[in-house]
Design a protein around this motif. Structure first.
Motif, PDB file in Angstrom:
ATOM      1  N   SER A 138       0.779  -1.257   0.138  1.00 47.83           N
ATOM      2  CA  SER A 138      -0.034   0.001  -0.079  1.00 47.83           C
ATOM      3  C   SER A 138       0.954   1.247  -0.028  1.00 47.83           C
ATOM      4  O   SER A 138       0.379   2.513  -0.085  1.00 47.83           O
ATOM      5  CB  SER A 138      -0.810   0.140   1.163  1.00 47.83           C
ATOM      6  OG  SER A 138      -0.324   0.012   2.368  1.00 47.83           O
ATOM      7  N   GLU A 139       2.241   1.189   0.043  1.00 50.16           N
ATOM      8  CA  GLU A 139       3.013   2.157  -0.104  1.00 50.16           C
ATOM      9  C   GLU A 139       3.934   1.931  -1.140  1.00 50.16           C
ATOM     10  O   GLU A 139       4.244   1.080  -1.620  1.00 50.16           O
ATOM     11  CB  GLU A 139       3.722   2.552   1.433  1.00 50.16           C
ATOM     12  CG  GLU A 139       2.842   2.720   2.736  1.00 50.16           C
ATOM     13  CD  GLU A 139       3.337   3.082   3.666  1.00 50.16           C
ATOM     14  OE1 GLU A 139       4.922   3.019   3.819  1.00 50.16           O
ATOM     15  OE2 GLU A 139       2.818   3.540   4.899  1.00 50.16           O
ATOM     16  N   GLY A 140       4.594   3.292  -1.375  1.00 47.53           N
ATOM     17  CA  GLY A 140       5.515   3.222  -2.335  1.00 47.53           C
ATOM     18  C   GLY A 140       5.105   3.844  -3.764  1.00 47.53           C
ATOM     19  O   GLY A 140       4.264   4.629  -3.691  1.00 47.53           O
ATOM     20  N   ALA A 141       5.759   3.577  -4.811  1.00 48.59           N
ATOM     21  CA  ALA A 141       5.405   4.224  -6.198  1.00 48.59           C
ATOM     22  C   ALA A 141       5.683   3.402  -7.340  1.00 48.59           C
ATOM     23  O   ALA A 141       6.514   2.592  -7.336  1.00 48.59           O
ATOM     24  CB  ALA A 141       6.193   5.461  -6.136  1.00 48.59           C
ATOM     25  N   GLY A 142       4.891   3.437  -8.180  1.00 46.05           N
ATOM     26  CA  GLY A 142       4.972   2.747  -9.690  1.00 46.05           C
ATOM     27  C   GLY A 142       4.830   3.753 -10.767  1.00 46.05           C
ATOM     28  O   GLY A 142       4.946   5.141 -10.589  1.00 46.05           O
ATOM     29  N   SER A 143       4.521   3.272 -11.899  1.00 51.20           N
ATOM     30  CA  SER A 143       4.352   4.231 -13.059  1.00 51.20           C
ATOM     31  C   SER A 143       3.427   3.683 -13.685  1.00 51.20           C
ATOM     32  O   SER A 143       2.691   2.527 -13.661  1.00 51.20           O
ATOM     33  CB  SER A 143       5.678   4.014 -13.792  1.00 51.20           C
ATOM     34  OG  SER A 143       6.056   2.956 -14.209  1.00 51.20           O
ATOM     35  N   TYR A 144       2.879   4.635 -14.743  1.00 50.61           N
ATOM     36  CA  TYR A 144       1.968   3.886 -15.661  1.00 50.61           C
ATOM     37  C   TYR A 144       1.979   4.499 -17.126  1.00 50.61           C
ATOM     38  O   TYR A 144       2.493   5.628 -17.169  1.00 50.61           O
ATOM     39  CB  TYR A 144       0.389   4.579 -15.226  1.00 50.61           C
ATOM     40  CG  TYR A 144       0.201   5.904 -15.014  1.00 50.61           C
ATOM     41  CD1 TYR A 144      -0.003   6.726 -16.358  1.00 50.61           C
ATOM     42  CD2 TYR A 144       0.241   6.719 -13.975  1.00 50.61           C
ATOM     43  CE1 TYR A 144      -0.421   7.914 -16.017  1.00 50.61           C
ATOM     44  CE2 TYR A 144      -0.103   7.885 -13.677  1.00 50.61           C
ATOM     45  CZ  TYR A 144      -0.452   8.830 -14.829  1.00 50.61           C
ATOM     46  OH  TYR A 144      -0.512   9.789 -14.658  1.00 50.61           O
ATOM     47  N   THR A 145       1.311   3.942 -17.907  1.00 50.74           N
ATOM     48  CA  THR A 145       1.166   4.211 -19.233  1.00 50.74           C
ATOM     49  C   THR A 145      -0.241   4.056 -19.769  1.00 50.74           C
ATOM     50  O   THR A 145      -0.465   2.806 -19.985  1.00 50.74           O
ATOM     51  CB  THR A 145       2.205   3.559 -20.229  1.00 50.74           C
ATOM     52  OG1 THR A 145       3.604   3.690 -19.922  1.00 50.74           O
ATOM     53  CG2 THR A 145       2.033   3.888 -21.805  1.00 50.74           C
ATOM     54  N   VAL A 146      -1.055   5.038 -20.067  1.00 48.75           N
ATOM     55  CA  VAL A 146      -2.322   4.670 -20.446  1.00 48.75           C
ATOM     56  C   VAL A 146      -2.519   5.592 -21.559  1.00 48.75           C
ATOM     57  O   VAL A 146      -1.946   6.556 -21.937  1.00 48.75           O
ATOM     58  CB  VAL A 146      -3.153   5.742 -19.404  1.00 48.75           C
ATOM     59  CG1 VAL A 146      -4.714   5.611 -19.867  1.00 48.75           C
ATOM     60  CG2 VAL A 146      -2.922   4.914 -17.918  1.00 48.75           C
ATOM     61  N   THR A 147      -3.168   4.607 -22.668  1.00 52.31           N
ATOM     62  CA  THR A 147      -3.342   5.213 -24.047  1.00 52.31           C
ATOM     63  C   THR A 147      -4.900   5.552 -24.373  1.00 52.31           C
ATOM     64  O   THR A 147      -5.679   4.548 -24.137  1.00 52.31           O
ATOM     65  CB  THR A 147      -2.796   4.165 -25.142  1.00 52.31           C
ATOM     66  OG1 THR A 147      -1.463   4.083 -25.118  1.00 52.31           O
ATOM     67  CG2 THR A 147      -3.222   4.766 -26.506  1.00 52.31           C
TER      68      THR A 147
END
Length: 713
Positions: A138-147
């Motif tokens: 529930s903690e931390g960071a990710g990334s995203y790629t949305v088209t």
């Protein structure tokens, strides 16, 4: 005791010893087994729900790590198990254990927190089942790629903003003819977010498409996904109408409540042009020679198609036709031949026109509705005459005339006689002369006046001798010359000396170039003028035609009353040497919520202009471009120009609140966040206000918000 008895007794003893031994060995066995029943976020292992998130394999538990210790001091060193194998740990010592389980994906990357059971009881020779429900980190960071994709014929918007539940906002300006927008971000906070889309029209209004999907961000993972928009036909489109209010004016209208119309008069599209204007009232088109273009705009509506019309009446694009009222300009009459006259003029518009001719005020039976008119030769007596033409077009009538004379030789066009540079001079005591420049052969009539009384000078002469008696006082002699239907006048003031002699020419006291100016703040007015002569003058001030109790007879006037919103006029009248001169200035008083000078809305009215240094605060008519960062917002406001005003700035949070409170009387506000100029103590965040909910808070300056500039005056 016999031998048989001994044998039976010995056998019983051996059997009893065996039984005791068996029971003892069974009770002293020190080990048991642990079976693991595992799930993640309440879902059994081996499955994954995927909306917009990482690839399925990345969030499916493929391995687990297990570690623990018992209340007797025994421990399990961290071990990794594949969930495809046995989920059983054998040979744990009897007692109470504290067991922890962590989930890993196929790349052995930790994707869950540690699930712990502090009361796992291991029994001798038994298998104990412990249930562990692991939770994704529930903690931390990710990334995203949305088209985001859309049909090829639906690229009507200027930018699209992706909003993940308010936690992250990004705006993309698609290239021309693009059919997709790609949003990428690293360092997105872990969580599950509603995916909201906001499309911005070219005019700056927005269309919100909330909760289009769900996006899940996981620590150290890349969430990917695409969203195809195929229901753009559900977004309503404006349909403005353009009509004519009256001659030489154009009215723009739209049947949608709250809609605004922007237009240009230089042929550029209102959607993108820097010269666009917010339509507020019918406007004059008589001086335009290019093209009017208009577009309708409203929140939650798609901009209308651009409608256009050339000012010569032709339709440039086959769109809605703006009917330009027909006009007649520069109408003159000339003599074409011996007894024919012709009308010359500049005409606009395709409407029919009616042409009527008049001779000496009598309508002629010219039924050709033609630009030329021929009268019957010999039908006019000798003397002066006038021919007139009247042309009616577009509910307006225009007239031109020509004066001429008829003699033995025919028609002679009159050159209007004039008197120019007329002055009165004193040649000797009580002897006066009129000097002037004369044109034309018209006869003239000359009249002389002493102190306003017509004198019996019947010579119709340029000179006049006064033979009466004048008191020792100031006097005025006037000459009037009538020529060509016009009267010209000039006068000379003089003072009669003691004993009837010693006439002194009095330099007339005059007030010239009288103007009234208003200080920027408050209602303080000043009269400025050039003055000649030493005569006493009287100064009176008027507000909206009502004389004010200003008894200082001063060049300055301060109005201390209360004025309603709207247009007002201050007038000063200066009387000197029996002449009254007047000057005035018109100014506007603005009410809260009224339209300001640039076409925006008045959002604040100062109650203390001396302290504030301004009287009014005006919000710009539209937002500044698309959603942007805080530093970009500062620059956009600094570069803004509306109706010639360039003194714009980003509003403070108090100013922004004032704009929000007046948003109901304006248009074009997005139901989203807007920047203010106020920063927090760290300098990393700035105050923002949501125009949809009214909520406000500090937000990182690198985020994206809408911008509405303000100015004070």
């Amino acid at each position: 005791m016999t031998g048989k008895t001994v044998r039976y007794g010995m056998g019983m003893l051996l059997a009893l010893l065996y039984l005791i031994t068996s029971i003892s060995c069974s009770q002293s066995e020190p080990f048991g087994n642990l079976h693991l029943d595992l799930s993640v976020n309440g879902v059994p292992l081996g499955s994954a729900s995927r909306l917009i998130g990482p690839e399925s394999d990345a969030i499916v538990i493929a391995f687990i790590t297990v570690s623990g210790y018992s209340d007797k001091g025994d421990s399990i060193e961290e071990q990794t198990f594949s969930i495809n194998g046995s989920l059983q740990i054998k040979g744990l010592s009897v007692g109470t254990w504290h067991i922890g389980v962590t989930g890993l994906n196929s790349d052995e990357l930790q994707i869950t927190g540690k699930a712990v059971d502090d009361n796992v009881v291991i029994k001798s020779g038994k298998a104990t089942t412990a249930v562990f429900n692991m939770q994704y980190l529930s903690e931390g960071a990710g990334s995203y790629t949305v088209t985001i994709t859309w049909p090829s014929d639906e690229g009507w918007f200027s930018d699209v903003t992706l909003d993940l539940g308010g936690s992250s906002q990004q705006s993309v300006v698609p290239a021309k003819d693009a059919v997709e927008a790609v949003f990428e971000k690293e360092g997105a906070s872990v969580g599950s977010y509603d995916l909201n889309l906001v499309f911005t029209n070219g005019s700056g209004t927005t269309i919100s498409l909330p909760m289009m999907d769900t996006t899940k961000i996981y620590d150290s993972l890349v969430s990917t996904g695409s969203l195809e928009l195929s229901d753009f036909d559900l977004v309503p489109v404006l349909d403005p109408e353009i009509s004519i209010a009256n001659q030489e004016t154009v009215t723009l209208s739209c049947g949608t409540d709250g809609a605004s119309i922007y237009y240009t008069t230089d042929g550029t599209d209102p959607v993108t042009s820097s010269t666009k204007q917010l339509y507020t009232a019918a406007f004059d088109v008589s001086s335009f020679s290019a093209t009017i273009k208009a577009v309708g705009s409203c929140e939650e509506y798609r901009d209308s198609a651009v409608v256009a019309q050339n000012m010569d009446g032709s339709d440039p694009d086959g769109g809605i036709v703006i009917t330009v009222p027909g006009t007649i300009k520069d109408l003159t009459i000339s003599k074409e031949s011996a007894n024919t006259f012709i009308a010359a003029y500049v005409e606009t518009g395709d409407e029919d026109k009616t042409i009527l001719w008049y001779m000496d005020g009598v309508e002629q039976s010219d039924t050709d509705n033609d630009d030329s008119f021929t009268y019957e030769e010999g039908s006019l007596e000798e003397g002066r005459h006038q021919v007139m033409v009247k042309i009616t077009k577009g509910d307006m009538t225009y007239a031109g005339s020509l004066r001429f004379s008829v003699d033995d030789s025919g028609i002679v066009i009159d050159v209007p006689g004039t008197i120019e540079n007329l002055e009165v001079v004193m040649e000797a005591e009580h002897v006066f002369a009129a000097t002037y420049t004369e044109t034309g052969d018209d006869e003239k009539t000359i009249l002389w006046y002493m102190d306003g009384v017509l004198q019996s000078d019947t010579d119709n002469d340029d000179s006049f001798t006064y033979t009466g008696t004048l008191t020792e006082d100031r006097h005025q002699v006037t000459v009037k010359i009538v020529k060509g239907g016009k009267t010209y006048a000039a006068s000379l003031r003089f003072t009669e000396g003691e004993g009837g002699g010693g006439v002194v020419i009095t330099e007339p006291g005059t007030i010239e170039n009288l103007e009234v100016s208003k200080q920027q703040l408050g209602y303080v007015f000043t009269a400025s003028y050039a003055e000649t002569g030493e005569q006493v003058k009287t100064i009176l001030w008027y507000m909206d035609g009502v004389e004010q109790s200003d008894t200082d007879n001063d060049d300055n006037f301060t109005y201390t009353g209360t004025l309603e919103g709207g247009r007002h006029q201050v007038t000063v009248k200066v009387t000197k040497d029996d002449k009254t001169y007047a000057g005035s200035i018109r100014f506007t008083v603005y009410d809260l919520g009224s339209t300001g000078p640039s076409g925006g809305i008045i959002v604040m009215v100062s109650s203390d202009v001396a302290t504030d240094g301004w009287s009014y605060m005006e919000a710009a008519p539209v937002d500044e471009g698309i959603a942007c960062t805080w530093s970009e917002a500062i620059q956009l406001c600094s570069n803004a120009t509306y109706d010639g005003y360039v003194d714009w700035m980003l509003p403070s949070k108090e100013n922004l609140q004032a704009i929000y409170e007046q948003k109901s009387v304006s248009t074009g506000f997005a139901s989203s966040w807007y920047w203010s100029s106020d920063e927090d103590a760290t300098g990393n965040k700035a105050w923002q206000l949501n125009f949809g909910t009214g909520l406000s808070l500090y937000y990182t300056k690198s985020g994206y918000n809408h911008v509405r500039a303000v100015r004070v005056f």
